[in-house]
Design a protein around this motif. Sequence first.
Motif, PDB file in Angstrom:
ATOM      1  N   ARG A  26       0.862  -1.183   0.000  1.00  0.00           N
ATOM      2  CA  ARG A  26       0.000   0.000   0.000  1.00  0.00           C
ATOM      3  C   ARG A  26       0.892   1.223   0.000  1.00  0.00           C
ATOM      4  NH1 ARG A  26      -3.983  -2.061   4.748  1.00  0.00           N
ATOM      5  NH2 ARG A  26      -4.932  -3.775   3.580  1.00  0.00           N
ATOM      6  N   GLU A  27       0.447   2.270  -0.639  1.00  0.00           N
ATOM      7  CA  GLU A  27       1.255   3.486  -0.778  1.00  0.00           C
ATOM      8  C   GLU A  27       0.970   4.501   0.327  1.00  0.00           C
ATOM      9  OE1 GLU A  27       3.743   3.573  -2.895  1.00  0.00           O
ATOM     10  OE2 GLU A  27       3.181   1.611  -3.665  1.00  0.00           O
ATOM     11  N   THR A  28       0.633   4.006   1.515  1.00  0.00           N
ATOM     12  CA  THR A  28       0.424   4.837   2.702  1.00  0.00           C
ATOM     13  C   THR A  28       1.069   4.138   3.890  1.00  0.00           C
ATOM     14  OG1 THR A  28      -1.663   3.736   3.228  1.00  0.00           O
ATOM     15  CG2 THR A  28      -1.801   5.717   1.859  1.00  0.00           C
ATOM     16  N   ASP A  29       1.271   4.887   4.979  1.00  0.00           N
ATOM     17  CA  ASP A  29       1.766   4.255   6.206  1.00  0.00           C
ATOM     18  C   ASP A  29       0.635   4.188   7.223  1.00  0.00           C
ATOM     19  OD1 ASP A  29       1.555   6.851   7.168  1.00  0.00           O
ATOM     20  OD2 ASP A  29       3.689   7.120   7.523  1.00  0.00           O
ATOM     21  N   SER A  30       0.953   4.041   8.497  1.00  0.00           N
ATOM     22  CA  SER A  30      -0.069   3.888   9.538  1.00  0.00           C
ATOM     23  C   SER A  30      -0.936   5.132   9.692  1.00  0.00           C
ATOM     24  CB  SER A  30       0.583   3.538  10.875  1.00  0.00           C
ATOM     25  OG  SER A  30       1.445   4.581  11.284  1.00  0.00           O
ATOM     26  N   THR A  31      -0.466   6.281   9.218  1.00  0.00           N
ATOM     27  CA  THR A  31      -1.252   7.513   9.310  1.00  0.00           C
ATOM     28  C   THR A  31      -2.314   7.592   8.225  1.00  0.00           C
ATOM     29  OG1 THR A  31       0.199   8.802   7.850  1.00  0.00           O
ATOM     30  CG2 THR A  31       0.765   8.761  10.209  1.00  0.00           C
ATOM     31  N   GLY A  32      -2.188   6.748   7.198  1.00  0.00           N
ATOM     32  CA  GLY A  32      -3.083   6.818   6.060  1.00  0.00           C
ATOM     33  C   GLY A  32      -2.645   7.829   5.014  1.00  0.00           C
ATOM     34  N   MET A  33      -1.555   8.532   5.298  1.00  0.00           N
ATOM     35  CA  MET A  33      -1.034   9.533   4.365  1.00  0.00           C
ATOM     36  C   MET A  33      -0.116   8.874   3.344  1.00  0.00           C
ATOM     37  SD  MET A  33      -0.190  12.550   7.126  1.00  0.00           S
ATOM     38  CE  MET A  33       0.660  13.521   5.906  1.00  0.00           C
ATOM     39  N   GLY A  34      -0.037   9.472   2.165  1.00  0.00           N
ATOM     40  CA  GLY A  34       0.852   8.998   1.121  1.00  0.00           C
ATOM     41  C   GLY A  34       2.198   9.691   1.191  1.00  0.00           C
ATOM     42  N   SER A  35       3.073   9.317   0.294  1.00  0.00           N
ATOM     43  CA  SER A  35       4.428   9.879   0.238  1.00  0.00           C
ATOM     44  C   SER A  35       4.413  11.311  -0.283  1.00  0.00           C
ATOM     45  CB  SER A  35       5.311   9.034  -0.672  1.00  0.00           C
ATOM     46  OG  SER A  35       5.470   7.737  -0.154  1.00  0.00           O
ATOM     47  N   SER A  36       5.495  12.020   0.023  1.00  0.00           N
ATOM     48  CA  SER A  36       5.724  13.365  -0.495  1.00  0.00           C
ATOM     49  C   SER A  36       7.214  13.490  -0.806  1.00  0.00           C
ATOM     50  CB  SER A  36       5.307  14.423   0.531  1.00  0.00           C
ATOM     51  OG  SER A  36       6.186  14.385   1.649  1.00  0.00           O
ATOM     52  N   PHE A  37       7.632  14.656  -1.222  1.00  0.00           N
ATOM     53  CA  PHE A  37       9.036  14.887  -1.524  1.00  0.00           C
ATOM     54  C   PHE A  37       9.925  14.688  -0.303  1.00  0.00           C
ATOM     55  CE2 PHE A  37      12.697  17.821  -1.974  1.00  0.00           C
ATOM     56  CZ  PHE A  37      13.285  17.235  -3.077  1.00  0.00           C
ATOM     57  N   ILE A  38       9.417  14.987   0.874  1.00  0.00           N
ATOM     58  CA  ILE A  38      10.231  14.917   2.097  1.00  0.00           C
ATOM     59  C   ILE A  38       9.972  13.673   2.940  1.00  0.00           C
ATOM     60  CG2 ILE A  38      10.557  17.407   2.249  1.00  0.00           C
ATOM     61  CD1 ILE A  38       8.367  17.380   4.446  1.00  0.00           C
ATOM     62  N   CYS A  39       9.054  12.811   2.499  1.00  0.00           N
ATOM     63  CA  CYS A  39       8.716  11.650   3.321  1.00  0.00           C
ATOM     64  C   CYS A  39       8.160  10.527   2.444  1.00  0.00           C
ATOM     65  CB  CYS A  39       7.684  12.059   4.373  1.00  0.00           C
ATOM     66  SG  CYS A  39       7.243  10.752   5.509  1.00  0.00           S
ATOM     67  N   ALA A  40       8.732   9.327   2.567  1.00  0.00           N
ATOM     68  CA  ALA A  40       8.208   8.146   1.878  1.00  0.00           C
ATOM     69  C   ALA A  40       7.372   7.346   2.863  1.00  0.00           C
ATOM     70  CB  ALA A  40       9.346   7.288   1.340  1.00  0.00           C
ATOM     71  N   ARG A  41       6.234   6.880   2.388  1.00  0.00           N
ATOM     72  CA  ARG A  41       5.314   6.116   3.242  1.00  0.00           C
ATOM     73  C   ARG A  41       4.823   4.890   2.490  1.00  0.00           C
ATOM     74  NH1 ARG A  41       3.624   9.892   7.296  1.00  0.00           N
ATOM     75  NH2 ARG A  41       4.058  12.034   6.668  1.00  0.00           N
ATOM     76  N   LYS A  42       4.893   3.728   3.148  1.00  0.00           N
ATOM     77  CA  LYS A  42       4.439   2.464   2.557  1.00  0.00           C
ATOM     78  C   LYS A  42       3.899   1.583   3.671  1.00  0.00           C
ATOM     79  CE  LYS A  42       6.750   2.228  -1.666  1.00  0.00           C
ATOM     80  NZ  LYS A  42       6.177   1.765  -2.892  1.00  0.00           N
ATOM     81  N   THR A  43       3.086   0.618   3.264  1.00  0.00           N
ATOM     82  CA  THR A  43       2.689  -0.473   4.149  1.00  0.00           C
ATOM     83  C   THR A  43       2.902  -1.765   3.385  1.00  0.00           C
ATOM     84  OG1 THR A  43       1.020   0.852   5.285  1.00  0.00           O
ATOM     85  CG2 THR A  43       0.824  -1.538   5.489  1.00  0.00           C
ATOM     86  N   TYR A  44       3.675  -2.673   3.966  1.00  0.00           N
ATOM     87  CA  TYR A  44       3.853  -3.996   3.389  1.00  0.00           C
ATOM     88  C   TYR A  44       2.955  -4.967   4.154  1.00  0.00           C
ATOM     89  CZ  TYR A  44       7.935  -2.163   0.952  1.00  0.00           C
ATOM     90  OH  TYR A  44       8.770  -1.436   0.143  1.00  0.00           O
ATOM     91  N   ILE A  45       2.030  -5.569   3.428  1.00  0.00           N
ATOM     92  CA  ILE A  45       1.215  -6.639   3.994  1.00  0.00           C
ATOM     93  C   ILE A  45       2.013  -7.918   3.762  1.00  0.00           C
ATOM     94  CG2 ILE A  45      -1.033  -7.797   3.984  1.00  0.00           C
ATOM     95  CD1 ILE A  45      -1.125  -4.725   4.551  1.00  0.00           C
ATOM     96  N   LEU A  46       2.362  -8.576   4.846  1.00  0.00           N
ATOM     97  CA  LEU A  46       3.258  -9.731   4.755  1.00  0.00           C
ATOM     98  C   LEU A  46       2.478 -11.035   4.732  1.00  0.00           C
ATOM     99  CD1 LEU A  46       5.951  -8.403   7.241  1.00  0.00           C
ATOM    100  CD2 LEU A  46       5.865  -8.149   4.754  1.00  0.00           C
ATOM    101  N   LYS A  47       3.106 -12.055   4.179  1.00  0.00           N
ATOM    102  CA  LYS A  47       2.442 -13.347   3.970  1.00  0.00           C
ATOM    103  C   LYS A  47       2.178 -14.114   5.257  1.00  0.00           C
ATOM    104  CE  LYS A  47       3.771 -13.753  -0.804  1.00  0.00           C
ATOM    105  NZ  LYS A  47       4.428 -14.484  -1.872  1.00  0.00           N
ATOM    106  N   ASN A  48       2.746 -13.668   6.364  1.00  0.00           N
ATOM    107  CA  ASN A  48       2.474 -14.327   7.649  1.00  0.00           C
ATOM    108  C   ASN A  48       1.376 -13.600   8.419  1.00  0.00           C
ATOM    109  OD1 ASN A  48       3.888 -12.040   8.485  1.00  0.00           O
ATOM    110  ND2 ASN A  48       4.933 -13.143  10.130  1.00  0.00           N
ATOM    111  N   ASN A  49       0.581 -12.782   7.712  1.00  0.00           N
ATOM    112  CA  ASN A  49      -0.540 -12.057   8.298  1.00  0.00           C
ATOM    113  C   ASN A  49      -0.092 -10.980   9.299  1.00  0.00           C
ATOM    114  OD1 ASN A  49      -3.294 -11.552   8.194  1.00  0.00           O
ATOM    115  ND2 ASN A  49      -3.669 -12.723  10.061  1.00  0.00           N
ATOM    116  N   THR A  50       1.034 -10.333   8.997  1.00  0.00           N
ATOM    117  CA  THR A  50       1.478  -9.163   9.739  1.00  0.00           C
ATOM    118  C   THR A  50       1.684  -8.026   8.737  1.00  0.00           C
ATOM    119  OG1 THR A  50       3.837  -9.718   9.597  1.00  0.00           O
ATOM    120  CG2 THR A  50       2.626 -10.564  11.532  1.00  0.00           C
ATOM    121  N   LYS A  51       1.961  -6.828   9.254  1.00  0.00           N
ATOM    122  CA  LYS A  51       2.192  -5.662   8.398  1.00  0.00           C
ATOM    123  C   LYS A  51       3.466  -4.968   8.846  1.00  0.00           C
ATOM    124  CE  LYS A  51      -1.959  -3.847   9.390  1.00  0.00           C
ATOM    125  NZ  LYS A  51      -3.173  -3.022   9.392  1.00  0.00           N
ATOM    126  N   LEU A  52       4.100  -4.291   7.895  1.00  0.00           N
ATOM    127  CA  LEU A  52       5.233  -3.432   8.202  1.00  0.00           C
ATOM    128  C   LEU A  52       4.909  -2.041   7.682  1.00  0.00           C
ATOM    129  CD1 LEU A  52       8.133  -3.206   9.371  1.00  0.00           C
ATOM    130  CD2 LEU A  52       8.949  -3.586   7.033  1.00  0.00           C
TER     131      LEU A  52
END
Length: 144
Positions: A26-52
Amino acid sequence: MADIEQDPSNFLFLETMFLDIIDNVRETDSTGMGSSFICARKTYILKNNTKLFVTEHYTKEGKIDHFYYDWVTNEKASRGILSFHSESHEEKAYRTSTEPFHIHTHEDTKLSNVSRLPNYNFHDLFSVLEYIRLFIYANQVLSQ
């Protein structure tokens, strides 16, 4: 915040290298916000049913100023597993021996150097994902 003079993560490379554990991006982090020039934000949904949750803040020179890599459960009310952070704390009581790098455990409910562990090795997203990969595979072996 202290500039850690580290290049930003190469997300395309990481998402390819860790296809075996990353199920969705996902192209957002825990805040629900997306990336910008000064900050990259992602969410990785992992195959063991956890998130990063991944958040990297950048300097005007394009280096990582500080990061938050928060590994959590994939439940509706996510619970923290481990958090790898690199923000410095001015107050000595909150510092670890590896400041600004430290790890929060899932039981962190207060800010102190007791609830923050030193982080000697996990200073970039690649090493955090590699640790999670090893954890997932070790857990699979142990559960057989």
